[in-house]
Design a protein around this motif. Sequence first.
Motif, PDB file in Angstrom:
ATOM      1  N   SER A  95       0.847  -1.187   0.000  1.00  0.00           N
ATOM      2  CA  SER A  95       0.000   0.000   0.000  1.00  0.00           C
ATOM      3  C   SER A  95       0.884   1.237   0.000  1.00  0.00           C
ATOM      4  CB  SER A  95      -0.918   0.007   1.226  1.00  0.00           C
ATOM      5  OG  SER A  95      -1.785  -1.099   1.223  1.00  0.00           O
ATOM      6  N   PHE A  96       0.254   2.380  -0.209  1.00  0.00           N
ATOM      7  CA  PHE A  96       0.954   3.660  -0.179  1.00  0.00           C
ATOM      8  C   PHE A  96       0.982   4.170   1.248  1.00  0.00           C
ATOM      9  CE2 PHE A  96       1.111   8.282  -0.374  1.00  0.00           C
ATOM     10  CZ  PHE A  96       2.044   8.534  -1.362  1.00  0.00           C
ATOM     11  N   LEU A  97       2.143   4.618   1.700  1.00  0.00           N
ATOM     12  CA  LEU A  97       2.226   5.237   3.019  1.00  0.00           C
ATOM     13  C   LEU A  97       3.130   6.454   2.945  1.00  0.00           C
ATOM     14  CD1 LEU A  97       5.193   4.487   4.635  1.00  0.00           C
ATOM     15  CD2 LEU A  97       4.161   2.222   4.478  1.00  0.00           C
ATOM     16  N   TYR A  98       2.845   7.397   3.832  1.00  0.00           N
ATOM     17  CA  TYR A  98       3.737   8.549   3.934  1.00  0.00           C
ATOM     18  C   TYR A  98       3.885   8.959   5.388  1.00  0.00           C
ATOM     19  CZ  TYR A  98      -0.207  11.900   4.376  1.00  0.00           C
ATOM     20  OH  TYR A  98      -1.302  12.601   4.789  1.00  0.00           O
ATOM     21  N   ALA A  99       5.009   9.628   5.674  1.00  0.00           N
ATOM     22  CA  ALA A  99       5.329  10.054   7.037  1.00  0.00           C
ATOM     23  C   ALA A  99       5.346  11.572   7.102  1.00  0.00           C
ATOM     24  CB  ALA A  99       6.692   9.511   7.459  1.00  0.00           C
ATOM     25  N   MET A 100       4.784  12.095   8.187  1.00  0.00           N
ATOM     26  CA  MET A 100       4.789  13.541   8.414  1.00  0.00           C
ATOM     27  C   MET A 100       5.070  13.793   9.888  1.00  0.00           C
ATOM     28  SD  MET A 100       0.781  14.648   8.513  1.00  0.00           S
ATOM     29  CE  MET A 100      -0.228  14.226   9.931  1.00  0.00           C
ATOM     30  N   GLU A 101       5.211  15.050  10.249  1.00  0.00           N
ATOM     31  CA  GLU A 101       5.497  15.350  11.643  1.00  0.00           C
ATOM     32  C   GLU A 101       4.324  14.942  12.535  1.00  0.00           C
ATOM     33  OE1 GLU A 101       5.601  19.602  12.847  1.00  0.00           O
ATOM     34  OE2 GLU A 101       5.091  20.048  10.767  1.00  0.00           O
ATOM     35  N   TYR A 102       4.666  14.588  13.762  1.00  0.00           N
ATOM     36  CA  TYR A 102       3.676  14.117  14.733  1.00  0.00           C
ATOM     37  C   TYR A 102       3.274  15.272  15.641  1.00  0.00           C
ATOM     38  CZ  TYR A 102       1.977  11.894  19.008  1.00  0.00           C
ATOM     39  OH  TYR A 102       1.247  11.554  20.110  1.00  0.00           O
ATOM     40  N   PHE A 103       1.983  15.366  15.927  1.00  0.00           N
ATOM     41  CA  PHE A 103       1.446  16.446  16.744  1.00  0.00           C
ATOM     42  C   PHE A 103       0.876  15.864  18.041  1.00  0.00           C
ATOM     43  CE2 PHE A 103       1.345  17.822  12.360  1.00  0.00           C
ATOM     44  CZ  PHE A 103       1.884  19.110  12.437  1.00  0.00           C
ATOM     45  N   SER A 104       1.617  16.004  19.106  1.00  0.00           N
ATOM     46  CA  SER A 104       1.206  15.400  20.381  1.00  0.00           C
ATOM     47  C   SER A 104      -0.005  16.101  20.996  1.00  0.00           C
ATOM     48  CB  SER A 104       2.369  15.431  21.379  1.00  0.00           C
ATOM     49  OG  SER A 104       2.771  16.767  21.647  1.00  0.00           O
ATOM     50  N   LEU A 105      -0.294  17.329  20.559  1.00  0.00           N
ATOM     51  CA  LEU A 105      -1.439  18.063  21.116  1.00  0.00           C
ATOM     52  C   LEU A 105      -2.757  17.705  20.421  1.00  0.00           C
ATOM     53  CD1 LEU A 105       0.147  21.609  21.646  1.00  0.00           C
ATOM     54  CD2 LEU A 105      -0.127  19.748  23.294  1.00  0.00           C
ATOM     55  N   GLY A 106      -2.690  16.850  19.399  1.00  0.00           N
ATOM     56  CA  GLY A 106      -3.903  16.422  18.720  1.00  0.00           C
ATOM     57  C   GLY A 106      -4.387  17.419  17.682  1.00  0.00           C
ATOM     58  N   SER A 107      -5.673  17.394  17.419  1.00  0.00           N
ATOM     59  CA  SER A 107      -6.271  18.219  16.374  1.00  0.00           C
ATOM     60  C   SER A 107      -7.489  18.945  16.920  1.00  0.00           C
ATOM     61  CB  SER A 107      -6.692  17.337  15.199  1.00  0.00           C
ATOM     62  OG  SER A 107      -7.791  16.517  15.584  1.00  0.00           O
ATOM     63  N   LEU A 108      -8.067  19.795  16.087  1.00  0.00           N
ATOM     64  CA  LEU A 108      -9.311  20.450  16.494  1.00  0.00           C
ATOM     65  C   LEU A 108     -10.429  19.437  16.705  1.00  0.00           C
ATOM     66  CD1 LEU A 108      -9.619  23.749  14.392  1.00  0.00           C
ATOM     67  CD2 LEU A 108      -9.216  23.508  16.850  1.00  0.00           C
ATOM     68  N   ALA A 109     -10.350  18.291  16.049  1.00  0.00           N
ATOM     69  CA  ALA A 109     -11.368  17.255  16.243  1.00  0.00           C
ATOM     70  C   ALA A 109     -11.197  16.527  17.564  1.00  0.00           C
ATOM     71  CB  ALA A 109     -11.326  16.253  15.088  1.00  0.00           C
ATOM     72  N   SER A 110      -9.961  16.327  17.980  1.00  0.00           N
ATOM     73  CA  SER A 110      -9.705  15.627  19.243  1.00  0.00           C
ATOM     74  C   SER A 110      -8.453  16.200  19.904  1.00  0.00           C
ATOM     75  CB  SER A 110      -9.555  14.126  19.022  1.00  0.00           C
ATOM     76  OG  SER A 110      -8.949  13.819  17.814  1.00  0.00           O
ATOM     77  N   PRO A 111      -8.596  17.368  20.514  1.00  0.00           N
ATOM     78  CA  PRO A 111      -7.446  17.992  21.184  1.00  0.00           C
ATOM     79  C   PRO A 111      -7.038  17.219  22.434  1.00  0.00           C
ATOM     80  CG  PRO A 111      -9.456  19.212  21.640  1.00  0.00           C
ATOM     81  CD  PRO A 111      -9.818  18.172  20.631  1.00  0.00           C
ATOM     82  N   ALA A 112      -5.762  17.329  22.780  1.00  0.00           N
ATOM     83  CA  ALA A 112      -5.256  16.626  23.951  1.00  0.00           C
ATOM     84  C   ALA A 112      -5.759  17.240  25.256  1.00  0.00           C
ATOM     85  CB  ALA A 112      -3.730  16.619  23.930  1.00  0.00           C
TER      86      ALA A 112
END
Length: 273
Positions: A90-107
């Motif tokens: 399959s296709f995969l890609y790597a990007m920076e990780y955000f430990s604080l989450g997102s607007l959908a599920s903030p930490a």
Amino acid sequence: MSLQDVPGQQLPRLADFEVVRLIGDGNHGRFYLARPPARLGIGDEYVAVKIFAGECTEDDYRRGARELRAFAAVESPYLATVYDAVLEDSFLYAMEYFSLGSLASPARPLERSEILRALEHAARAVDALHEAGLAHGDIKPANVMLTDSGAKLSDLGLARVFNEGAAMTGMAPETSVEYVDPTLLLGDPPSRATDLWGLGATMHRSLSGAGLYGEIPKHQPLLAIRKVQSTPPAIDSSLTDGERAIVARCLAPLGERYETAGELADAIGMLRA
């Protein structure tokens, strides 16, 4: 992205990345927390790796990698950094990780001012993409990743790249259809205007906690799309007058929306001020 662990989840092998755990499900794939291989030469301890569901052909890979290179080449402090793209089964890609989450599920719970700042930064990221001739195509709260200083936009909508010629109705899951400009459901390609719609819908959900169409049927994509196509979007009364005006202009008919995402970002910035 959800930052919750999934107990008992068997971890896959993803190229030469050291997979730590499942982060969550995204459109057409899954995100994993992983340690990057030394060959990438990056200082981050962790990256987020997205693997797309289904097999990927060489042509699919070339198209996907080309889109990611174009995304990565855009200079903006408000765009997530893409590190690598790999083709295995399959296709995969790597990007920076955000430990604080997102607007959908903030930490952690967010102040309204923090939400507005994140939305402003997302709009500035979209403006940078547009100025480079790109449309994001998948703007939603789960793709507005939180940082200590605001937010970065991630996860370029690659589903359309892997499904050239497919209708949006075959690519938009029910969890995302709320953020899709209705013109896309009719077959129009992603554009400046459709990204503005996505930003407006993202702003509405992030500030009100409510959807533009009420409850959307879960696990029933066709019913979800039918609901969106048959129900006029309604702006929640919990928004302030200024917030309502911005969302309404993002959702206005073509030709009546903001000229640019930068103009939208300025309007959100004025609310913050």
